[in-house]
Design a protein around this motif. Structure first.
Motif, PDB file in Angstrom:
ATOM      1  N   ASN A  49       0.812  -1.224   0.000  1.00 10.57           N
ATOM      2  CA  ASN A  49       0.000   0.000   0.000  1.00 10.57           C
ATOM      3  C   ASN A  49       0.840   1.266   0.000  1.00 10.57           C
ATOM      4  O   ASN A  49       0.350   2.340  -0.351  1.00 10.57           O
ATOM      5  CB  ASN A  49      -0.955  -0.001   1.196  1.00 10.57           C
ATOM      6  CG  ASN A  49      -0.258   0.010   2.534  1.00 10.57           C
ATOM      7  OD1 ASN A  49       0.700  -0.739   2.743  1.00 10.57           O
ATOM      8  ND2 ASN A  49      -0.721   0.830   3.457  1.00 10.57           N
ATOM      9  N   LYS A  50       2.106   1.166   0.372  1.00 10.53           N
ATOM     10  CA  LYS A  50       3.022   2.308   0.357  1.00 10.53           C
ATOM     11  C   LYS A  50       4.414   1.818  -0.035  1.00 10.53           C
ATOM     12  O   LYS A  50       4.663   0.605  -0.135  1.00 10.53           O
ATOM     13  CB  LYS A  50       3.109   2.966   1.738  1.00 10.53           C
ATOM     14  CG  LYS A  50       1.796   3.516   2.283  1.00 10.53           C
ATOM     15  CD  LYS A  50       2.025   4.108   3.675  1.00 10.53           C
ATOM     16  CE  LYS A  50       0.728   4.577   4.316  1.00 10.53           C
ATOM     17  NZ  LYS A  50       0.962   5.139   5.671  1.00 10.53           N
ATOM     18  N   THR A  51       5.315   2.757  -0.218  1.00 11.15           N
ATOM     19  CA  THR A  51       6.729   2.389  -0.397  1.00 11.15           C
ATOM     20  C   THR A  51       7.560   2.788   0.809  1.00 11.15           C
ATOM     21  O   THR A  51       8.670   2.290   0.993  1.00 11.15           O
ATOM     22  CB  THR A  51       7.313   3.055  -1.656  1.00 11.15           C
ATOM     23  OG1 THR A  51       7.138   4.472  -1.561  1.00 11.15           O
ATOM     24  CG2 THR A  51       6.623   2.527  -2.905  1.00 11.15           C
ATOM     25  N   GLU A  58       1.872  -0.895  10.224  1.00  5.35           N
ATOM     26  CA  GLU A  58       1.489  -2.109   9.507  1.00  5.35           C
ATOM     27  C   GLU A  58       1.734  -1.943   8.015  1.00  5.35           C
ATOM     28  O   GLU A  58       1.654  -0.843   7.463  1.00  5.35           O
ATOM     29  CB  GLU A  58       0.016  -2.418   9.761  1.00  5.35           C
ATOM     30  CG  GLU A  58      -0.479  -3.715   9.156  1.00  5.35           C
ATOM     31  CD  GLU A  58       0.334  -4.932   9.553  1.00  5.35           C
ATOM     32  OE1 GLU A  58       1.270  -5.290   8.805  1.00  5.35           O
ATOM     33  OE2 GLU A  58       0.049  -5.512  10.626  1.00  5.35           O
ATOM     34  N   ILE A  59       2.043  -3.070   7.360  1.00  6.75           N
ATOM     35  CA  ILE A  59       2.271  -3.107   5.916  1.00  6.75           C
ATOM     36  C   ILE A  59       1.167  -3.950   5.298  1.00  6.75           C
ATOM     37  O   ILE A  59       0.969  -5.108   5.687  1.00  6.75           O
ATOM     38  CB  ILE A  59       3.642  -3.730   5.585  1.00  6.75           C
ATOM     39  CG1 ILE A  59       4.769  -2.943   6.279  1.00  6.75           C
ATOM     40  CG2 ILE A  59       3.857  -3.785   4.077  1.00  6.75           C
ATOM     41  CD1 ILE A  59       6.121  -3.643   6.230  1.00  6.75           C
ATOM     42  N   TYR A  60       0.426  -3.391   4.349  1.00 10.62           N
ATOM     43  CA  TYR A  60      -0.641  -4.130   3.687  1.00 10.62           C
ATOM     44  C   TYR A  60      -0.149  -4.627   2.333  1.00 10.62           C
ATOM     45  O   TYR A  60       0.325  -3.840   1.512  1.00 10.62           O
ATOM     46  CB  TYR A  60      -1.876  -3.243   3.534  1.00 10.62           C
ATOM     47  CG  TYR A  60      -2.474  -2.871   4.875  1.00 10.62           C
ATOM     48  CD1 TYR A  60      -3.170  -3.806   5.622  1.00 10.62           C
ATOM     49  CD2 TYR A  60      -2.316  -1.584   5.397  1.00 10.62           C
ATOM     50  CE1 TYR A  60      -3.707  -3.480   6.860  1.00 10.62           C
ATOM     51  CE2 TYR A  60      -2.851  -1.246   6.635  1.00 10.62           C
ATOM     52  CZ  TYR A  60      -3.549  -2.200   7.356  1.00 10.62           C
ATOM     53  OH  TYR A  60      -4.077  -1.870   8.585  1.00 10.62           O
ATOM     54  N   GLU A 144      10.758   0.885   2.254  1.00 10.11           N
ATOM     55  CA  GLU A 144      11.672   1.414   3.273  1.00 10.11           C
ATOM     56  C   GLU A 144      10.892   1.665   4.560  1.00 10.11           C
ATOM     57  O   GLU A 144       9.767   2.175   4.525  1.00 10.11           O
ATOM     58  CB  GLU A 144      12.310   2.719   2.801  1.00 10.11           C
ATOM     59  CG  GLU A 144      13.309   3.307   3.801  1.00 10.11           C
ATOM     60  CD  GLU A 144      13.950   4.591   3.311  1.00 10.11           C
ATOM     61  OE1 GLU A 144      14.904   5.062   3.976  1.00 10.11           O
ATOM     62  OE2 GLU A 144      13.482   5.140   2.281  1.00 10.11           O
ATOM     63  N   ILE A 145      11.479   1.281   5.671  1.00  8.04           N
ATOM     64  CA  ILE A 145      10.905   1.580   6.979  1.00  8.04           C
ATOM     65  C   ILE A 145      11.757   2.672   7.617  1.00  8.04           C
ATOM     66  O   ILE A 145      12.974   2.526   7.774  1.00  8.04           O
ATOM     67  CB  ILE A 145      10.848   0.323   7.858  1.00  8.04           C
ATOM     68  CG1 ILE A 145       9.911  -0.699   7.206  1.00  8.04           C
ATOM     69  CG2 ILE A 145      10.378   0.661   9.263  1.00  8.04           C
ATOM     70  CD1 ILE A 145       9.826  -2.015   7.919  1.00  8.04           C
ATOM     71  N   PHE A 208     -12.193  -1.306   9.078  1.00  5.52           N
ATOM     72  CA  PHE A 208     -11.562  -1.681   7.817  1.00  5.52           C
ATOM     73  C   PHE A 208     -10.190  -1.033   7.726  1.00  5.52           C
ATOM     74  O   PHE A 208      -9.879  -0.075   8.435  1.00  5.52           O
ATOM     75  CB  PHE A 208     -12.437  -1.305   6.618  1.00  5.52           C
ATOM     76  CG  PHE A 208     -12.865   0.147   6.582  1.00  5.52           C
ATOM     77  CD1 PHE A 208     -12.109   1.108   5.932  1.00  5.52           C
ATOM     78  CD2 PHE A 208     -14.048   0.549   7.200  1.00  5.52           C
ATOM     79  CE1 PHE A 208     -12.508   2.444   5.889  1.00  5.52           C
ATOM     80  CE2 PHE A 208     -14.463   1.876   7.162  1.00  5.52           C
ATOM     81  CZ  PHE A 208     -13.700   2.822   6.512  1.00  5.52           C
ATOM     82  N   PHE A 209      -9.344  -1.573   6.838  1.00  7.62           N
ATOM     83  CA  PHE A 209      -7.973  -1.104   6.690  1.00  7.62           C
ATOM     84  C   PHE A 209      -7.921   0.274   6.033  1.00  7.62           C
ATOM     85  O   PHE A 209      -8.667   0.551   5.092  1.00  7.62           O
ATOM     86  CB  PHE A 209      -7.153  -2.068   5.830  1.00  7.62           C
ATOM     87  CG  PHE A 209      -6.987  -3.442   6.411  1.00  7.62           C
ATOM     88  CD1 PHE A 209      -6.995  -3.654   7.783  1.00  7.62           C
ATOM     89  CD2 PHE A 209      -6.816  -4.541   5.581  1.00  7.62           C
ATOM     90  CE1 PHE A 209      -6.836  -4.922   8.315  1.00  7.62           C
ATOM     91  CE2 PHE A 209      -6.659  -5.813   6.097  1.00  7.62           C
ATOM     92  CZ  PHE A 209      -6.670  -6.014   7.460  1.00  7.62           C
ATOM     93  N   ALA A 210      -7.038   1.117   6.537  1.00  5.07           N
ATOM     94  CA  ALA A 210      -6.725   2.398   5.897  1.00  5.07           C
ATOM     95  C   ALA A 210      -5.507   2.156   5.008  1.00  5.07           C
ATOM     96  O   ALA A 210      -4.374   2.198   5.462  1.00  5.07           O
ATOM     97  CB  ALA A 210      -6.434   3.459   6.951  1.00  5.07           C
ATOM     98  N   LEU A 211      -5.740   1.910   3.732  1.00  4.38           N
ATOM     99  CA  LEU A 211      -4.677   1.411   2.868  1.00  4.38           C
ATOM    100  C   LEU A 211      -3.749   2.509   2.353  1.00  4.38           C
ATOM    101  O   LEU A 211      -2.584   2.248   2.072  1.00  4.38           O
ATOM    102  CB  LEU A 211      -5.287   0.653   1.687  1.00  4.38           C
ATOM    103  CG  LEU A 211      -6.080  -0.609   2.082  1.00  4.38           C
ATOM    104  CD1 LEU A 211      -6.676  -1.258   0.845  1.00  4.38           C
ATOM    105  CD2 LEU A 211      -5.189  -1.591   2.818  1.00  4.38           C
ATOM    106  N   ASN A 212      -4.254   3.720   2.197  1.00  6.75           N
ATOM    107  CA  ASN A 212      -3.394   4.822   1.769  1.00  6.75           C
ATOM    108  C   ASN A 212      -4.047   6.138   2.153  1.00  6.75           C
ATOM    109  O   ASN A 212      -5.052   6.152   2.865  1.00  6.75           O
ATOM    110  CB  ASN A 212      -3.112   4.746   0.256  1.00  6.75           C
ATOM    111  CG  ASN A 212      -4.376   4.515  -0.546  1.00  6.75           C
ATOM    112  OD1 ASN A 212      -5.340   5.266  -0.411  1.00  6.75           O
ATOM    113  ND2 ASN A 212      -4.378   3.467  -1.370  1.00  6.75           N
TER     114      ASN A 212
END
Length: 550
Positions: A49-51, A58-60, A144-145, A208-212
């Protein structure tokens, strides 16, 4: 003339070249994007969902592939051929399905050899989708984190709610949600509200997930907007907590659901009571006490808000292991309440789990249900109620429906349809059809009718069926608790469980959740209202408050 011919040929060649390039581009960008069967172009098969992510966020992840293809995360400089993934999951195992989006850190398996990286500290990583069952890379994606840590979330900065229909009182529509870049939101939690605050008699809607930072969420189909709701409040949530503030959506005037006429009848549908006396088949050390308390709370709730109920219908799993002393305890608990409506049972797999023979265990069911067959029909309050059930223990947890039972069911439906073609018939079967309601979807595995196709062929013929299935314990506060009758099938409902719940919000195959739920059903001439109820909080579950057309 020759010059004109050359120009014409050049123009024709240019047109052909443009056409080829156009169709090549179209195929690359759009071919089989949602197939989920391994036919996608390589560059389309793995999404995050992100870079960039805050430390602890969290990473989706969404991956498209075939069964046995593994998705793993590695340090950017790891030698993949000689190193275990830090975390991974495999498509087709443990409930993971191609094309579904997962909260990767919460749902994937940690490899013990990479224990030091369990929490994915700051740094550069790569997601890898491997080819079937091997270590050959099909596609990789870099992320990247960051050093900056996740903080308490901030509420959405903008929300637009577009209803599909302003007159029918249903919540169907889209929410367009905008989050600040540093909102730290991982999930969205919503409540119906008015000028006095959150509605006291409703829980939160399903999260629900907040994806972006900008996304659209489709509201839960066929659910009502409560008649006293004038607002919708949206909070952000993450592993640290819930936002202090909320975004307020003001609802359009007169969009709420209202029912002016009195119900013809009302009753309750529940399942999976699981009354236990010993420690056999118990989920937790306090199972016996918790399940008993949940049953008592349910009965008390029914007496308080539905004094005119025509019955309590239990869709299986009454006795935790089917032993007679469990039936006796369940019966005594029901009878401890004065003026409680009659209780009707269908047979569940746990009702047959005891060490005795099938005949002995099913006789317990006959004695306490007051019947002489695992399938039977009763006319209650002017409406037909059909109870179905397994006829053997050989099926394990699944329902085994004989040809005789299926023919009886079909003939009963033909009889009722001929007499009153538009009058609902209520059907109770502990196990559900595949891919109909929550718990039966691909990867979840809690459907369970051995004669699935034969049973489906019957119910497809009768749209006035209203069917209730238990078995999965799936939390009602999720999408999929109702299967609407607009897709060649009748209305079907997931009844969750009185004893305990199961949720797949993070783990795709589900995990234990303390709770107790069931339905309040109100029948009108032109519709049926099915209200999901939380018996531990004594509140309605808004994502499971449905209108079913007749």
């Amino acid at each position: 003339m020759k010059k004109e011919r050359i120009i014409s040929l050049l123009i024709l060649f240019s047109l052909l070249l443009v056409t080829v390039l156009f169709f090549t581009a179209c195929k690359k960008d759009g071919d089989d994007v949602n197939a989920g069967d391994g036919t996608l172009p390589v560059e389309e098969r793995l999404f995050t969902n992100k870079t960039q992510y805050f430390n602890g966020e969290e990473i989706y992840v969404t991956a498209y592939g075939k069964d046995n293809q593994t998705v793993g995360i590695y340090r950017a400089n790891d030698d993949i051929s000689n190193t275990d993934a830090i975390r991974e999951y495999t498509i087709g195992r443990d409930g993971f399905v191609s094309g579904n989006t997962y909260a990767f850190k919460k749902s994937s398996k940690l490899n013990q050899s990479r224990q030091a990286l369990k929490y994915l500290p700051n740094g550069k990583y790569k997601f890898v989708l491997f080819k079937d069952g091997g270590k050959e890379v099909e596609f990789s994606k870099n992320i990247e984190i960051l050093v900056e840590k996740i903080q308490k979330p901030i509420a959405p900065s903008k929300v637009t709610y577009t209803l599909d229909n302003l007159q029918n009182g249903l919540a169907d529509g889209d929410l367009k949600i905008t989050l600040d870049k540093k909102s730290y939101a991982e999930e969205i939690v919503m409540y119906w509200a008015n000028g006095n605050g959150k509605l006291d008699d409703y829980t939160a809607l399903a999260p629900f997930f907040a994806l972006n930072n900008d996304f659209t969420f489709e509201m839960y189909s066929n659910t009502i907007i409560p008649n006293n709701a004038t607002k919708l409040w949206l909070y952000s949530k993450n592993s640290i907590g819930i936002s202090d503030e909320y975004y307020e959506v003001v609802l359009p005037e007169n969009c709420q659901f209202s029912q002016d006429t009195e119900a013809i009848c009302e009753f309750q549908v529940v399942s999976d009571i699981h009354i236990a006396v010993d420690d056999t088949h118990c989920m937790t050390p306090d199972t016996k006490e918790v399940h008993k308390a949940h049953l008592l709370a349910m009965c008390d709730d029914i007496l308080n808000i539905s004094p005119n109920s025509s019955g309590i219908f239990v869709a299986g799993d009454i006795a935790n292991s089917g032993r007679r002393y469990e039936w006796e305890l369940a019966d005594s608990l029901f009878k401890s309440f004065e003026n409680l409506p009659d209780v009707y049972y269908s047979l569940g797999n746990h009702d047959l789990y005891g060490g005795e023979s099938f005949n002995t265990l099913v006789q317990n069911f006959y004695d306490f249900a007051g019947v002489n067959s695992v399938y039977y029909e009763k006319n209650i309050g002017g409406y037909h109620h059909i109870f179905l059930g397994t006829e053997s223990k050989k099926s394990g947890v699944d329902a085994d429906l004989s040809d005789v039972q299926l023919a009886w069911f079909d003939s009963k439906m033909q009889e009722f349809t001929s007499a009153e073609p538009n009058k609902p018939v209520f059907v109770y079967l502990h196990q559900s059809l595949y891919n109909t309601i929550a718990g039966s979807f691909p990867g979840q595995g809690w459907d369970g009718i051995m004669q699935d196709s034969q049973f489906k062929a019957i119910v497809e013929k009768y749209k006035q069926i209203v069917m209730f299935n238990g078995h999965s314990h799936w939390d009602m506060n999720t999408r999929g608790s109702m299967y609407s009758n607009g897709k060649n099938m009748p209305n079907i409902f997931n009844t969750a469980s009185v004893g305990y719940l199961w949720t797949s919000f993070y783990l795709p195959a589900g995990e234990y959740l303390t709770g107790s739920q069931g339905y309040y059903v109100k029948v009108f001439k032109d519709k049926i209202l099915v209200y999901g109820r939380d018996f531990t909080e004594n509140k309605y579950i808004p994502s499971a408050c449905f209108v079913a057309a007749i």
